[in-house]
Each structure stands twice: as structure tokens, then as C-alpha cells.
Write a protein that holds these residues in place. Sequence first.
Motif: not given
Ligand code: ADP
Length: 198
Positions: A19-21, A23, A26, A60, A62, A145-146, A148, A177
Motif C-alpha cells: 500500500c501507500m507509505f 516503503g 525506499e 520516497s 522519506s 506500512a503502519v 495510522v 495507510a
Molecule cells: P511507498 O513508495 O510505498 O509509498 P515510500 O518508500 O515512499 O513508500 O515511503 C516510506 C516512508 O514513508 C517510511 O519510511 C516513512 O518515513 C514514511 N511514512 C509515512 N507514513 C507512514 C506510515 N503510516 N507507515 C509507514 N511509513 C510511513
Amino acid sequence: MIPRATPVGTGWIEVVCGCMFSGKTEELIRRLNRARFATSRVLVFKPAIDVRFSEGDVVSHSALRYPCIPVRAAGEILERVGDAVVVGIDEAQFFDMDLVRVANRLADEGRRVVIAGLDQDFRGEPFEPIPQLMAVAEYVTKTLAVCVVCGSPADRSQRLVERDARVVLGASDVYEARCRGCWRPDPQEARQQVLPLG
Ligand code: ADP
Ligand code: MG
Ligand code: ZN
């Protein structure tokens, strides 16, 4: 002959989905940075539609970044890939099903293809072409993700605005997320949930 941990004589496909956020970007960047210790022939593509943070980088949440080539369609990747041996593709859910053909072709030609993308849309439905790419990939990683709301591992993207289109670009202004238990089909109901964390 010593058994090897990766295919011999061909490339392969790795899918990083979630899902979104969660990682995905990353993890994609981590793999590409490691690959660069072995070869400079690394190229990364993303759909030109994704201009949220930068046009010339994948970025990302982050703030990690990696230079990339924006393309309008999956077929354009074949035109621009040149002699790259490691090919990264981010936000793959924004490409159409032709990406499956393109990824297979790149792997057949002997390249390592690392693809990141959303596996579910905001309704929790499988988001093509990611399920099809998971099926043809040698390696699949699901990132979580975690949530919220409750802090559990989250696998769903909660949309917070009333829009029916499958693609609505945005980050934390539009999506959260959430886990299975806290995710709501109705954005209005989702917005009313108390966020105990913070
Ligand atoms: P994705 O590409 O899957 O959308 P990214 O790699 O861009 O994810 O970002 C991951 C980062 O998002 C995490 O390391 C953290 O810093 C940030 N983040 C923000 N909200 C959350 C969340 N609810 N759970 C996990 N990470 C989160
Ligand atoms: Mg991402
Ligand atoms: Zn939850």
C-alpha cells in the motif's frame, strides 16, 4: 556445478508491492544503490503522470531519491533502455497491461527488472498490472506500512477525499495507510475516525 541463487542465462523480475507509505520506493532505491556497486548500467523509469515530488527523480516519502527517466507508456522503456542490465520501474500501477510484455522482454534479454507498485487500489481491489506482474515475477516482496489508526501492519491505502476516479494523485493529503480493520470504503466515515496516535 555449484547451484546458484539467481537464474543462469536469463534475467529475472522482482516485484515490490504494497500500500501507500509501505516503503516500496525506499526498497526499490535500496536495491538500485546496491546494484550500483556491481554495475553502472542501472536505469530507472517511472510513468510521466507521476510528477508529485519531482519530474526527473523517483522520490520516497522519506525523501530518498534516485534519478529516473519519465515515460508516457511502457513500450517507451524498450526504446530507451539501451544497454542497462538493471532496470527499475516505480509506480508501475500507472502503466497499462503492456508493462507485463515489456518486463518479460527485458528479463528474457538477460536484464534484472525491479518493479515497485501498488497492489491494491483505494477500493482494495487488485490494481492491474501489478497482480499479473507478480504472477510472472521470480521474486515478490510485499511491504507493509503502519496503520495510522491502530498501529498494526497496514496493507491498504485509505482515500480521504470523495473522488471516484481510480487514479487521484496525492500523498498524506489524500491517502493514509490503514490495516484491514481500520480501512473504510467511505472516505467520510474514515475521516471521522479518531486518530489516537500522535
Ligand atoms: P511507498 O513508495 O510505498 O509509498 P515510500 O518508500 O515512499 O513508500 O515511503 C516510506 C516512508 O514513508 C517510511 O519510511 C516513512 O518515513 C514514511 N511514512 C509515512 N507514513 C507512514 C506510515 N503510516 N507507515 C509507514 N511509513 C510511513
Ligand atoms: Mg512509492
Ligand atoms: Zn488499524
